[in-house]
Design an enzyme around this catalytic site. Structure first.
Site, PDB file in Angstrom:
ATOM      1  N   HIS A   1      -2.456  -3.624   5.326  1.00 57.98           N
ATOM      2  CA  HIS A   1      -3.141  -3.087   3.912  1.00 57.98           C
ATOM      3  C   HIS A   1      -3.030  -4.268   3.055  1.00 57.98           C
ATOM      4  O   HIS A   1      -2.607  -4.229   1.960  1.00 57.98           O
ATOM      5  CB  HIS A   1      -2.098  -1.790   3.338  1.00 57.98           C
ATOM      6  CG  HIS A   1      -2.981  -1.184   2.460  1.00 57.98           C
ATOM      7  ND1 HIS A   1      -2.612   0.045   2.203  1.00 57.98           N
ATOM      8  CD2 HIS A   1      -4.035  -1.213   1.566  1.00 57.98           C
ATOM      9  CE1 HIS A   1      -3.381   0.642   1.228  1.00 57.98           C
ATOM     10  NE2 HIS A   1      -4.136  -0.175   1.021  1.00 57.98           N
TER      11      HIS A   1
ATOM     12  N   ALA B   1     -10.078   1.351   4.145  1.00 50.46           N
ATOM     13  CA  ALA B   1     -10.029   2.121   2.762  1.00 50.46           C
ATOM     14  C   ALA B   1      -8.780   2.973   2.615  1.00 50.46           C
ATOM     15  O   ALA B   1      -7.759   2.202   1.992  1.00 50.46           O
ATOM     16  CB  ALA B   1     -11.109   3.200   2.757  1.00 50.46           C
ATOM     17  N   ARG B   2      -8.400   4.034   3.152  1.00 48.99           N
ATOM     18  CA  ARG B   2      -7.128   4.556   2.985  1.00 48.99           C
ATOM     19  C   ARG B   2      -6.731   5.166   4.635  1.00 48.99           C
ATOM     20  O   ARG B   2      -7.663   5.803   5.162  1.00 48.99           O
ATOM     21  CB  ARG B   2      -7.180   5.795   2.005  1.00 48.99           C
ATOM     22  CG  ARG B   2      -7.339   5.256   0.448  1.00 48.99           C
ATOM     23  CD  ARG B   2      -5.910   4.696   0.182  1.00 48.99           C
ATOM     24  NE  ARG B   2      -5.828   4.335  -1.218  1.00 48.99           N
ATOM     25  CZ  ARG B   2      -5.972   3.277  -1.737  1.00 48.99           C
ATOM     26  NH1 ARG B   2      -6.202   2.275  -0.833  1.00 48.99           N
ATOM     27  NH2 ARG B   2      -5.722   2.742  -3.131  1.00 48.99           N
TER      28      ARG B   2
ATOM     29  N   GLU C   1       2.978   3.638   6.427  1.00 51.45           N
ATOM     30  CA  GLU C   1       2.933   2.426   6.033  1.00 51.45           C
ATOM     31  C   GLU C   1       4.360   2.034   5.624  1.00 51.45           C
ATOM     32  O   GLU C   1       4.912   2.731   4.545  1.00 51.45           O
ATOM     33  CB  GLU C   1       1.853   1.889   5.046  1.00 51.45           C
ATOM     34  CG  GLU C   1       0.453   1.984   5.665  1.00 51.45           C
ATOM     35  CD  GLU C   1      -0.369   1.771   4.479  1.00 51.45           C
ATOM     36  OE1 GLU C   1      -0.003   1.410   3.550  1.00 51.45           O
ATOM     37  OE2 GLU C   1      -1.890   1.729   5.115  1.00 51.45           O
TER      38      GLU C   1
ATOM     39  N   ASP D   1      -6.902  -1.587   8.751  1.00 50.02           N
ATOM     40  CA  ASP D   1      -6.100  -2.289   7.658  1.00 50.02           C
ATOM     41  C   ASP D   1      -4.915  -1.193   6.963  1.00 50.02           C
ATOM     42  O   ASP D   1      -3.996  -1.794   6.384  1.00 50.02           O
ATOM     43  CB  ASP D   1      -6.580  -3.043   6.658  1.00 50.02           C
ATOM     44  CG  ASP D   1      -6.112  -3.661   5.531  1.00 50.02           C
ATOM     45  OD1 ASP D   1      -5.118  -4.678   6.093  1.00 50.02           O
ATOM     46  OD2 ASP D   1      -6.338  -3.403   4.496  1.00 50.02           O
TER      47      ASP D   1
ATOM     48  N   ASP E   1     -23.289   8.082   1.371  1.00 50.14           N
ATOM     49  CA  ASP E   1     -22.483   8.253   0.143  1.00 50.14           C
ATOM     50  C   ASP E   1     -23.054   9.268  -0.621  1.00 50.14           C
ATOM     51  O   ASP E   1     -24.027   9.267  -1.235  1.00 50.14           O
ATOM     52  CB  ASP E   1     -22.705   6.914  -0.737  1.00 50.14           C
ATOM     53  CG  ASP E   1     -21.848   6.805  -2.005  1.00 50.14           C
ATOM     54  OD1 ASP E   1     -21.605   7.677  -2.898  1.00 50.14           O
ATOM     55  OD2 ASP E   1     -21.244   5.901  -1.993  1.00 50.14           O
TER      56      ASP E   1
END
Length: 310
Positions: free
Chosen positions: A284, A235-236, A265, A260, A174
């Protein structure tokens, strides 16, 4: 006073929120939305609304300028605000509200569930039993492995907490946290992205998507990861180059993937990722606990009321 409602969660419960908004003297506008509105669709409502209960809509500089001077607030449903041009919003004085930290528990427990589904073939075993089979496969466990979390905010730390419960070591990347700390508040070692690739048996993506980290997981970074690495993305979708991931799954470089989110999408039914038994997919929907959703509903509306003074 009019409010544009374009987030999927409220659109899916339109009657309920239509009544709530009208009770406050607000006329809601309900567009037809397929996941999110692109720039062109957003512009169809320019100048018409005082507030916006937004989803992952492409709220660009052009969109923001077109909605002024009438627009007073954008209350984003959820936590992620990477689809909004935040610099332009700040320059123009448009408040952007969200619900930070709301999905810590919901998403982090889902990440672990998806990982177990991908590595232990839980869903496949269930399907086989329903078809009259009785499989006895042998698959890798999580205990003793190193979990590398990319993005160590609320959700990332939730993943770390649950990974420790499985007997895993946790490291995290991070850059924002590493500016001031060597160790995360929960004790996880903060390491460089390169070090995480070298050390992690499991990589879990929990970061925002930006122009800088688009396709963060690609052919080059996967090549530098450990052989047999396991990937989880809650996340994305744009964080992962899906073509590179498919190649790595075929070669065995990636042992399993728990996903996910996707680049497109909903995921097309003929997508190559659906051909792998060691890939667990979801819609998602990692944030979808009743508790988390109701909290975000309330907070999103409260952010709207506050700025519209209704």
């Amino acid at each position: 006073m009019k409010v544009l409602v374009s987030n999927i969660m409220m659109l899916n419960d339109q009657d309920r929120f239509d009544a709530i908004l009208r009770d406050r003297g607000i006329t809601p506008i309900w567009p037809e939305v397929n996941q999110f509105m692109d720039e062109a669709q957003c512009l169809e409502f320019a100048g018409e609304v005082d507030g916006w209960l937004a989803g992952d809509d492409q709220i660009t500089e052009t969109v923001l300028k077109a909605f002024l001077p009438r627009l007073k607030v954008i209350s984003k449903w959820g936590t992620g605000i990477d689809s909004i041009d935040l610099k332009t919003a700040k320059d123009l004085g448009v408040p952007i509200c969200n619900s930070p930290g709301a999905f810590r528990d919901a998403v982090s427990e889902y990440a672990i569930g998806l990982l177990l589904a991908a590595t232990r073939r839980l869903a496949r075993t269930d399907r086989m039993i329903r078809q009259g089979e009785w499989p006895k496969g042998r698959f890798p466990g999580m205990t003793g492995k190193t979990m590398g979390v990319i993005g160590y905010g609320a959700i990332g730390q939730g993943v770390g907490q649950r990974a420790r419960g499985l007997g895993m070591e946790v490291i995290a990347n991070d850059p924002f946290m590493a500016e001031t700390l060597d160790v995360a508040p929960d004790g996880a070692a903060l390491v460089t992205f390169e070090a995480l690739l070298e050390q992690a048996d499991v990589i879990c993506l929990c970061c925002n998507q930006s122009a800088e980290n688009y396709h963060l997981i690609n052919a080059d970074t996967l090549a530098r990861a450990r052989d047999g690495v396991i990937l989880c993305n809650v996340a994305r979708g744009g964080l992962v180059d899906e073509a590179a991931l498919i190649a790595a799954l075929k070669s065995g470089k990636v042992a399993a993937a728990a996903l996910d989110v996707f680049e497109v999408e909903p995921l097309p039914t003929d997508h190559p990722l659906l051909g792998f038994e060691n890939v667990a997919v979801s819609s998602h929907n990692a944030n979808s606990t009743v508790q988390a959703i109701e909290y975000v509903h309330e907070n999103t509306l409260n952010n709207l009321w506050k700025h519209l003074e209704v």
